[in-house]
Design a protein around this motif. Structure first.
Motif, PDB file in Angstrom:
ATOM      1  N   LEU A 275       0.865  -1.185   0.040  1.00  0.00           N
ATOM      2  CA  LEU A 275       0.061  -0.115  -0.021  1.00  0.00           C
ATOM      3  C   LEU A 275       0.863   1.308   0.123  1.00  0.00           C
ATOM      4  N   GLN A 276       0.601   2.170  -0.790  1.00  0.00           N
ATOM      5  CA  GLN A 276       1.356   3.183  -1.217  1.00  0.00           C
ATOM      6  C   GLN A 276       0.499   4.647  -0.477  1.00  0.00           C
ATOM      7  N   ALA A 277      -0.793   4.551  -0.896  1.00  0.00           N
ATOM      8  CA  ALA A 277      -1.621   5.668  -0.591  1.00  0.00           C
ATOM      9  C   ALA A 277      -3.131   5.170   0.010  1.00  0.00           C
ATOM     10  N   LEU A 278      -3.334   5.387   1.431  1.00  0.00           N
ATOM     11  CA  LEU A 278      -4.869   5.098   1.593  1.00  0.00           C
ATOM     12  C   LEU A 278      -5.312   6.475   1.872  1.00  0.00           C
ATOM     13  N   SER A 279      -6.397   6.844   0.999  1.00  0.00           N
ATOM     14  CA  SER A 279      -7.115   8.153   1.257  1.00  0.00           C
ATOM     15  C   SER A 279      -8.346   7.831   1.888  1.00  0.00           C
ATOM     16  N   TYR A 280      -8.921   8.620   2.705  1.00  0.00           N
ATOM     17  CA  TYR A 280     -10.150   8.648   3.405  1.00  0.00           C
ATOM     18  C   TYR A 280     -10.487  10.143   3.403  1.00  0.00           C
ATOM     19  N   GLY A 281     -11.972  10.134   3.431  1.00  0.00           N
ATOM     20  CA  GLY A 281     -12.565  11.383   3.420  1.00  0.00           C
ATOM     21  C   GLY A 281     -14.294  11.190   3.302  1.00  0.00           C
ATOM     22  N   ALA A 282     -14.910  12.322   2.778  1.00  0.00           N
ATOM     23  CA  ALA A 282     -16.307  12.284   2.599  1.00  0.00           C
ATOM     24  C   ALA A 282     -17.165  12.399   4.083  1.00  0.00           C
ATOM     25  N   SER A 283     -16.327  12.265   5.079  1.00  0.00           N
ATOM     26  CA  SER A 283     -17.075  12.585   6.316  1.00  0.00           C
ATOM     27  C   SER A 283     -15.884  12.673   7.292  1.00  0.00           C
ATOM     28  N   PRO A 284     -16.015  13.608   8.689  1.00  0.00           N
ATOM     29  CA  PRO A 284     -15.246  13.741   9.584  1.00  0.00           C
ATOM     30  C   PRO A 284     -14.545  11.916  10.135  1.00  0.00           C
ATOM     31  N   MET A 285     -13.410  12.127  10.236  1.00  0.00           N
ATOM     32  CA  MET A 285     -12.828  10.897  10.865  1.00  0.00           C
ATOM     33  C   MET A 285     -12.488  11.139  12.370  1.00  0.00           C
ATOM     34  N   PRO A 286     -13.380  10.157  13.199  1.00  0.00           N
ATOM     35  CA  PRO A 286     -13.187  10.269  14.579  1.00  0.00           C
ATOM     36  C   PRO A 286     -11.705   9.920  15.063  1.00  0.00           C
ATOM     37  N   LEU A 287     -10.936  10.766  15.948  1.00  0.00           N
ATOM     38  CA  LEU A 287      -9.498  10.681  16.215  1.00  0.00           C
ATOM     39  C   LEU A 287      -9.345   9.083  16.625  1.00  0.00           C
ATOM     40  N   PRO A 288     -10.175   8.724  17.629  1.00  0.00           N
ATOM     41  CA  PRO A 288      -9.819   7.085  17.997  1.00  0.00           C
ATOM     42  C   PRO A 288      -9.659   6.250  16.680  1.00  0.00           C
ATOM     43  N   VAL A 289     -10.360   6.394  15.842  1.00  0.00           N
ATOM     44  CA  VAL A 289     -10.266   5.443  14.514  1.00  0.00           C
ATOM     45  C   VAL A 289      -9.027   5.985  13.866  1.00  0.00           C
ATOM     46  N   LEU A 290      -8.871   7.258  13.672  1.00  0.00           N
ATOM     47  CA  LEU A 290      -7.657   7.600  13.160  1.00  0.00           C
ATOM     48  C   LEU A 290      -6.404   7.323  13.664  1.00  0.00           C
ATOM     49  N   ARG A 291      -6.474   7.286  14.907  1.00  0.00           N
ATOM     50  CA  ARG A 291      -5.033   6.716  15.612  1.00  0.00           C
ATOM     51  C   ARG A 291      -5.024   5.049  15.513  1.00  0.00           C
ATOM     52  N   ALA A 292      -6.162   4.373  15.448  1.00  0.00           N
ATOM     53  CA  ALA A 292      -6.076   3.019  14.978  1.00  0.00           C
ATOM     54  C   ALA A 292      -5.562   2.780  13.562  1.00  0.00           C
ATOM     55  N   CYS A 293      -6.020   3.603  12.603  1.00  0.00           N
ATOM     56  CA  CYS A 293      -5.496   3.475  11.296  1.00  0.00           C
ATOM     57  C   CYS A 293      -4.021   3.590  11.211  1.00  0.00           C
ATOM     58  N   ARG A 428     -16.377  16.333  17.054  1.00  0.00           N
ATOM     59  CA  ARG A 428     -14.890  15.961  17.242  1.00  0.00           C
ATOM     60  C   ARG A 428     -14.333  15.763  18.693  1.00  0.00           C
ATOM     61  N   VAL A 429     -14.767  16.622  19.450  1.00  0.00           N
ATOM     62  CA  VAL A 429     -14.375  16.592  20.958  1.00  0.00           C
ATOM     63  C   VAL A 429     -15.406  15.455  21.489  1.00  0.00           C
ATOM     64  N   LEU A 430     -16.736  15.541  21.398  1.00  0.00           N
ATOM     65  CA  LEU A 430     -17.465  14.432  21.949  1.00  0.00           C
ATOM     66  C   LEU A 430     -17.461  13.046  21.398  1.00  0.00           C
ATOM     67  N   ALA A 431     -16.836  12.991  20.304  1.00  0.00           N
ATOM     68  CA  ALA A 431     -16.496  11.422  19.755  1.00  0.00           C
ATOM     69  C   ALA A 431     -15.560  11.073  20.424  1.00  0.00           C
ATOM     70  N   GLU A 432     -14.745  11.827  21.269  1.00  0.00           N
ATOM     71  CA  GLU A 432     -13.510  11.138  21.920  1.00  0.00           C
ATOM     72  C   GLU A 432     -13.929  10.428  23.401  1.00  0.00           C
ATOM     73  N   HIS A 433     -15.123  10.843  23.728  1.00  0.00           N
ATOM     74  CA  HIS A 433     -15.832  10.317  24.974  1.00  0.00           C
ATOM     75  C   HIS A 433     -16.135   8.843  24.852  1.00  0.00           C
ATOM     76  N   PRO A 434     -15.573   7.976  25.874  1.00  0.00           N
ATOM     77  CA  PRO A 434     -15.939   6.579  25.684  1.00  0.00           C
ATOM     78  C   PRO A 434     -17.190   6.156  25.504  1.00  0.00           C
ATOM     79  N   THR A 435     -18.097   6.784  25.997  1.00  0.00           N
ATOM     80  CA  THR A 435     -19.539   6.242  25.885  1.00  0.00           C
ATOM     81  C   THR A 435     -20.398   6.701  24.635  1.00  0.00           C
ATOM     82  N   VAL A 436     -19.633   7.464  23.896  1.00  0.00           N
ATOM     83  CA  VAL A 436     -20.452   8.027  22.566  1.00  0.00           C
ATOM     84  C   VAL A 436     -19.884   7.086  21.376  1.00  0.00           C
ATOM     85  N   GLY A 437     -20.922   6.851  20.699  1.00  0.00           N
ATOM     86  CA  GLY A 437     -20.583   5.821  19.488  1.00  0.00           C
ATOM     87  C   GLY A 437     -21.063   6.738  18.164  1.00  0.00           C
TER      88      GLY A 437
END
Length: 519
Positions: A275-293, A428-437
């Motif tokens: 893999l040389q380029a994994l592009s993502y977009g079209a909606s905001p990326m929650p930071l926990p998901v981004l960190r895992a990626c 973006r801030v609220l998505a960081e809270h562990p109870t928020v899906g």
């Protein structure tokens, strides 16, 4: 990419001549070479002409991902017609609207939609013939085989439309963005430079072809002479298996799909070294998901910002910014303009540029722009200025380093006590809270401030949301006036067929009977 490639028929002919036996497109175990693809496109062109399709006419495709949609788009390019790709997630009345709005003369239907097409048949009077694709009732292969390849090429102009994609339309009906040879090829050239895509690339097309993330990505691969590896549906396990098995070099995925991918069992043991380029977009990326990626796909992540009206990507945040802790704040930005694109922030009321760092509307100027909205000259004039700037409708700002921050749709902005508040910043801030899906922030009436932010949240699996605790969490991470004043917990958020949250539906109950117009 060479300068003389001014249309997609010439582009396809180039790869047929230079690499006839090289693989062009692979789908469900079948691979077709550039020579085979070119011959199938010419047969489709002959079949369309035999059916009476003429320059300027439209056809429509209602199907999950299938190579036939790409073949038909290229056949339309050859004969001067246009393929209007229908969003298969639309409700039946919306499907009827799109087909009738396009005035489609032929309709190509996948097996999953054959029954729906039959039920809608008397409501789509412009359709003269329905051709079934795939499954036990396939008619497409015989439809192609009945014709000899047609070598005649309609003389295409750069501004000729050959594919029409419909905007998602969070209000009203969708609008058909007329995407042209010149616009699509400009997009391909620009992205090829920034993402280093060559004819050695293997491009995964996982997103639906009714979206620029599908069709534009496929046409990008064709412009580059790269192999297309197509999935019928963006299933997370299938995406992962293809990335590894087929040694994919370039892919585009949306954050919701990536959120599922990082949960695939055994994902950390997979080999994604090609893999040389994994592009993502079209909606905001929650930071926990981004960190895992970033752990799974180090050194290849590109956040992209784009729009149907610009044939796809207009800015990107590259791997160097994703991996540098010194600029971690840029992870919530959309990066910098891609090659061949100008971006400015303008006052949405006056159209005048605003100072660096100040919020306003994102304006885009590039050769990638659409030819306009089909049959809607007033909407076109409202979106594209006389000097070629596209008014995106998105709010944002550009920092001193030239990085673009997309805050929200202009119409979603909350004005509370004279302060402009962009819901995406709170989300973006609220998505960081562990109870928020899942979360959406809207403005609701307030007698003192005019309106104030309200959070509407879905609990994460196995979690319970405490509204007061969530408000306190927001206050710890945001200015007090930005923190939501109330929290509603719901089972799910309303979304349109492309997955965008319908904030107008969330706002409506709170604004009933008030002076403010809910849009």
């Amino acid at each position: 990419m060479t300068a003389q490639l001014s249309d997609y028929t010439t582009t396809l002919a180039r790869w047929e001549a230079e690499r006839p036996q090289a693989p062009a497109i692979t789908f469900e175990g079948t691979t077709r070479t550039w020579a085979e693809l070119a011959q199938r496109v010419r047969r489709a062109a002959a079949a369309l002409r035999a059916a009476g399709v003429r320059p300027g006419d439209r056809i429509a495709v209602l199907d999950l991902n299938h190579p036939s949609c790409v073949e038909l788009t290229l056949a339309c390019a050859q004969i001067g017609a246009t393929n209007a790709v229908v969003n298969f997630r639309l409700a039946p009345p919306e499907i009827v609207y799109v087909i009738n709005d396009a005035g489609a003369r032929l309709l190509f239907v996948g097996p999953e939609f054959a029954g729906a097409a039959q039920q809608l048949r008397d409501k789509i009077p412009t359709v003269e013939q329905v051709v079934h694709i795939g499954g036990d009732g396939d008619e497409y292969e015989a439809w192609l085989a009945a014709q000899e390849p047609d070598a005649e090429v309609h003389p295409a102009e750069s501004g000729d439309c050959f594919v029409q994609l419909y905007t998602s339309g969070t209000t009203g009906f969708p609008k058909g963005a007329m995407l042209t040879h010149g616009g699509m090829l400009a997009h391909a050239r620009n992205v090829m430079v920034d993402f280093e895509l060559t004819d050695e690339g293997r491009v995964q097309v996982a997103m639906p072809l009714f979206h620029v993330g599908g069709t534009s990505y496929a046409l990008l691969a064709i412009a580059a002479g790269a192999q297309i590896r197509m999935l019928r549906l963006p299933d997370p396990v299938a995406v992962v298996e293809m990335l590894e098995r087929d040694r994919i070099t370039h892919t585009f995925l949306v954050p919701a799909l990536l959120a599922a991918i990082v949960q695939v069992p055994g994902i950390a043991e997979r080999d994604f070294s090609a893999l040389q380029a994994l592009s993502y977009g079209a909606s905001p990326m929650p930071l926990p998901v981004l960190r895992a990626c970033l752990k799974l796909f180090p050194g290849v992540m590109h956040q992209v910002y784009g729009m149907t009206e610009a044939c796809g990507v207009v800015s990107s945040l590259g791997p160097e910014d994703h991996g540098d802790p010194a600029v971690a704040h840029r992870l919530v930005s959309a990066g910098t303009p891609t090659h061949g694109v100008e971006i400015e922030i303008r006052d949405p009321a006056t159209g005048e540029p605003v100072p660096t760092g100040e919020p306003g509307e994102i304006w885009v100027r590039t050769d990638q722009l659409m030819g306009g909205y089909w049959g809607k000259p007033e909407a076109t004039a409202a979106a594209i200025t006389e000097d070629g700037w596209l008014r995106s409708g998105d709010g944002g700002h550009i920092d001193a380093d030239g990085y673009i921050y997309v805050t929200d749709r202009i119409k979603d902005m909350i004005i509370s006590g004279g302060e402009n508040i962009y819901p995406a910043e709170i989300e973006r801030v609220l998505a960081e809270h562990p109870t928020v899906g899942d979360v959406a922030v809207i403005g609701v009436p307030d007698d003192r401030w005019g309106e104030v932010p309200k959070a509407v949240v879905v609990a994460a699996p196995g979690q319970t949301v405490d509204p007061e605790a969530l408000i306190a969490f927001a206050r710890e991470n945001l200015a007090g006036f930005k923190a939501p004043k109330s929290v509603d917990v719901v089972d799910e958020l309303p979304r349109n067929p492309t997955g965008k949250i319908l904030k107008k539906d969330l706002r409506k109950p709170f604004w009933e009977g008030r002076d403010r117009q809910v849009v």
